[in-house]
Design a protein around this motif. Structure first.
Motif, PDB file in Angstrom:
ATOM      1  N   ALA A 157       0.827  -1.202   0.000  1.00  0.00           N
ATOM      2  CA  ALA A 157       0.000   0.000   0.000  1.00  0.00           C
ATOM      3  C   ALA A 157       0.865   1.257   0.000  1.00  0.00           C
ATOM      4  N   PRO A 158       0.313   2.380  -0.435  1.00  0.00           N
ATOM      5  CA  PRO A 158       1.067   3.643  -0.364  1.00  0.00           C
ATOM      6  C   PRO A 158       1.336   4.006   1.095  1.00  0.00           C
ATOM      7  N   ARG A 159       2.393   4.783   1.315  1.00  0.00           N
ATOM      8  CA  ARG A 159       2.767   5.204   2.661  1.00  0.00           C
ATOM      9  C   ARG A 159       2.468   6.695   2.835  1.00  0.00           C
ATOM     10  N   PHE A 160       2.066   7.052   4.069  1.00  0.00           N
ATOM     11  CA  PHE A 160       1.706   8.430   4.373  1.00  0.00           C
ATOM     12  C   PHE A 160       2.412   8.866   5.657  1.00  0.00           C
ATOM     13  N   ASP A 161       2.736  10.173   5.746  1.00  0.00           N
ATOM     14  CA  ASP A 161       3.339  10.676   6.978  1.00  0.00           C
ATOM     15  C   ASP A 161       2.248  11.009   7.995  1.00  0.00           C
ATOM     16  N   ALA A 162       2.661  11.554   9.124  1.00  0.00           N
ATOM     17  CA  ALA A 162       1.715  11.833  10.207  1.00  0.00           C
ATOM     18  C   ALA A 162       0.659  12.850   9.809  1.00  0.00           C
ATOM     19  N   ASN A 163       0.945  13.665   8.806  1.00  0.00           N
ATOM     20  CA  ASN A 163      -0.012  14.676   8.347  1.00  0.00           C
ATOM     21  C   ASN A 163      -0.889  14.184   7.197  1.00  0.00           C
ATOM     22  N   GLY A 164      -0.725  12.904   6.819  1.00  0.00           N
ATOM     23  CA  GLY A 164      -1.539  12.347   5.748  1.00  0.00           C
ATOM     24  C   GLY A 164      -0.987  12.570   4.361  1.00  0.00           C
ATOM     25  N   LYS A 165       0.223  13.131   4.258  1.00  0.00           N
ATOM     26  CA  LYS A 165       0.841  13.342   2.954  1.00  0.00           C
ATOM     27  C   LYS A 165       1.494  12.054   2.469  1.00  0.00           C
TER      28      LYS A 165
END
Length: 604
Positions: free
Chosen positions: A172-180
């Motif tokens: 799956a795609p990865r996201f940072d803590a801010n959802g980016k």
């Protein structure tokens, strides 16, 4: 072998040796899906016409997810989604296409793996079976709106109405803590009908037809139901979180000498030492008579059962959290596996690797997995590759058939078997087969490339070759038998059997010949020009009586029109002779009296 080939073999073996049981999507009713659509249902059996477009017939029961939809009546409202949502996922399922049908598996509802009736196509596109569908940008000029579609490496599609298998490994795609989004989704691999058709394909965004254009960390599986009839069964999956085991404060020491035990290694001081993030035998700067000791901590993300797999050439011994996981063991590049309960947090780790056989290539690999942690390596990529890779030796036909004798290893009745008088025949139509001279048996057929002869011709070799396409096993039992009555059990050939080799016709096609029970038997198999089937003719001369040909032995043989479906894997169509289906020793058998000739096609 080349490094790429070795990597592929390692990957396929890791899939096959996965420790933890897959979860099964229940198909007793529609409760695993949302919302329930009228074109989808749970059935007990299904068949599809090989000739009539979009024609399937179902029977009541459970275990199969069936979609019936008229081609041309499109709309995403006809698709269904699983209640289950996934991030990283390994998916394994069987599917059946109707003639001319089109469907798709949308991972997280957004990234489509194409399902299509691509039987017999010479060149596959992204829109064919197994393709990763294109993305779409309406703002681009005509002719360039679609982009980034990826075709399968090979077209290994079977005929409509046959069950096919697909294994998809998705990250799956990865996201940072801010959802980016910080990294794209990936297709780690797709194995279609036993062939690796995609590997490490990055997906920059949702493909055309995604349920929503945004990207998320978890979403449902979506099955497309608006482009024709399709069916699914045996839907199994393993869903993973994004956690991994890592090393902490990992140190190594290198020892030189001819060692047999860890005690031998500990008698001397290391010649060199250092720190590392991953295991790698190459820190030894030697290829023989060395040892490497690794010691440090491993960080365990969650308490639970973890399975470690070690691959190596030479000896290893490993201790984790004060317990012996692997005791002193010697391998020539194979695999050992063991499980251990571990608490969350840091635990002690110690591993020794040593090698004292000059002829053996050094290698060291360590993999770990759990119920929720995807199998991943704890070693550097080059640590499992041999130091002097051998270029593979491939054999392929050109304009005329290639007839090649070698040993051939198969799995028969869950047991490994070596056929020592095997003759493989490769054809320009990319349909190939192997014949057993000892049994008069056509025991395997495949589509794709012909043979990997590296095991036979590299160095001293072991005399064997390997098929390079999508393989279908037919069984290594004799085609012909002398039966006292039509209900007599099939048996091995008796002492009257005498192989007489083969003769080539003007096109280079072999006819295999043998004597049995007073008869002279000729057996010829040729590919159809469209690459969709083999045609086989078996003829008899002599005074023998009570001869029969057994065209197939299977758990299930089902007749649909003029075709017989053999375990859902291939069709048989009899063009000359009279056949019947009988029960024998818990199996169904398709047999025919063999007075003069039996002719039939194997279609798959």
């Amino acid at each position: 072998m080349t490094q790429n080939i070795i990597k592929k073999l390692i990957f396929c073996s890791l899939w096959a040796s996965a420790t933890y049981a897959q979860q099964v999507l229940p198909l007793n009713d529609m409760s695993a899906f949302r919302p329930i659509k009228e074109n989808w249902s749970i059935v007990g059996n299904i068949s599809a016409s090989i000739d009539q477009t979009n024609s399937t017939t179902t029977q009541p029961g459970t275990g199969i997810l069936s979609c019936k939809n008229e081609i041309g009546k499109y709309g995403t409202e006809k698709d269904i989604l699983t209640v289950m949502e996934h991030g990283d996922l390994d998916l394994d399922l069987d599917f059946m296409m109707a003639k001319g049908s089109n469907s798709g598996i949308y991972l997280q509802g957004r990234y489509e793996i194409q399902l299509f009736d691509s039987w017999g196509k010479k060149t596959a596109k992204y829109s064919d079976l197994g393709g990763i569908y294109e993305r779409w940008d309406e703002s681009k000029p005509e002719g360039s709106k679609g982009y980034e579609g990826v075709a399968p490496r090979l077209n290994v599609a079977k005929a409509p109405g046959l069950w096919q298998n697909i294994k998809i490994s998705f990250q799956a795609p990865r996201f940072d803590a801010n959802g980016k989004k910080i990294s794209n989704a990936k297709i780690l691999s797709i194995i279609l009908n036993g062939i690796l058709i995609h590997e490490n394909v990055e997906l920059s965004g949702p493909t055309r037809g995604a349920i929503v254009d945004n990207e998320v960390s978890a979403g449902p599986i979506r099955f497309q139901g608006d482009h024709g009839n399709v069916a699914f069964r045996n839907i199994k999956y393993k869903s993973f979180n994004q956690k991994m085991i890592t090393f902490s404060d990992l140190k190594f020491g290198v020892y030189k000498g001819n060692f047999r035990t860890v005690a031998d290694i500990e008698k001397i001081k290391p010649e060199t030492s250092g720190n590392g993030a991953l295991l790698n035998w190459a820190v030894s700067n030697a290829e023989n008579e060395f040892a490497v000791k690794y010691a440090g901590k491993i960080k365990v993300p969650d308490a639970g059962t973890y399975t470690f797999s070690v691959v190596h050439g030479g000896n290893t011994q490993m201790n984790i959290n004060g317990k012996d996981v692997f005791k002193n063991g010697w391998l020539t590049g194979g695999q050992r596996q063991a499980s251990i309960e571990l608490p969350a947090g840091e635990v002690d780790f110690e591993l020794y690797y040593w090698k004292a056989d000059g002829w053996l290539q050094p290698s060291l690999g360590l993999y770990v997995e759990s119920e929720t942690v995807r199998k991943h390596p704890l070693h550097s990529p080059n640590s499992t590759l041999v130091g002097n890779p051998t270029s593979p030796i491939y054999l392929n036909p050109s304009t005329e058939p290639v007839v090649f004798r070698s040993f051939m290893d198969i799995n028969s009745g869950n047991k490994n078997k070596r056929i020592v008088h095997a003759v493989s025949v490769g054809n320009k139509e990319n349909l190939h087969y192997t014949y057993d001279l000892d049994n008069g048996a056509l025991f395997q057929i495949w589509k794709g490339s012909f043979l990997n002869t590296t095991p036979m011709w590299n160095d001293r070799g072991d005399g064997s070759s390997r098929p390079m396409g999508s393989l279908t096993l037919l069984g290594d039992e004799p085609l012909v038998n002398s039966l006292a009555s039509p209900i007599t059990a099939w048996s091995d050939l008796d002492a009257t059997y005498r192989p007489r080799g083969y003769e080539l016709d003007e096109n280079g096609n072999p006819t295999f010949k043998y004597d049995y029970a007073g008869a002279n038997i000729s057996d010829k198999t040729t590919p159809s020009a469209d690459g969709k089937m083999f045609n086989r003719e078996v003829s008899v001369k002599g005074t023998a009586t009570n001869l029969y040909a057994r065209l197939a032995s299977a758990k299930t043989i089902t007749q649909v029109d003029s075709l017989y479906i053999i375990d859902g894997q291939y069709y048989i169509k009899v063009t000359e002779g009279t056949v019947s289906v009988r029960q024998s020793n818990g199996m169904q058998e398709l047999i025919a009296p063999l007075a003069a000739k039996v002719a039939y096609s194997i279609i798959w």
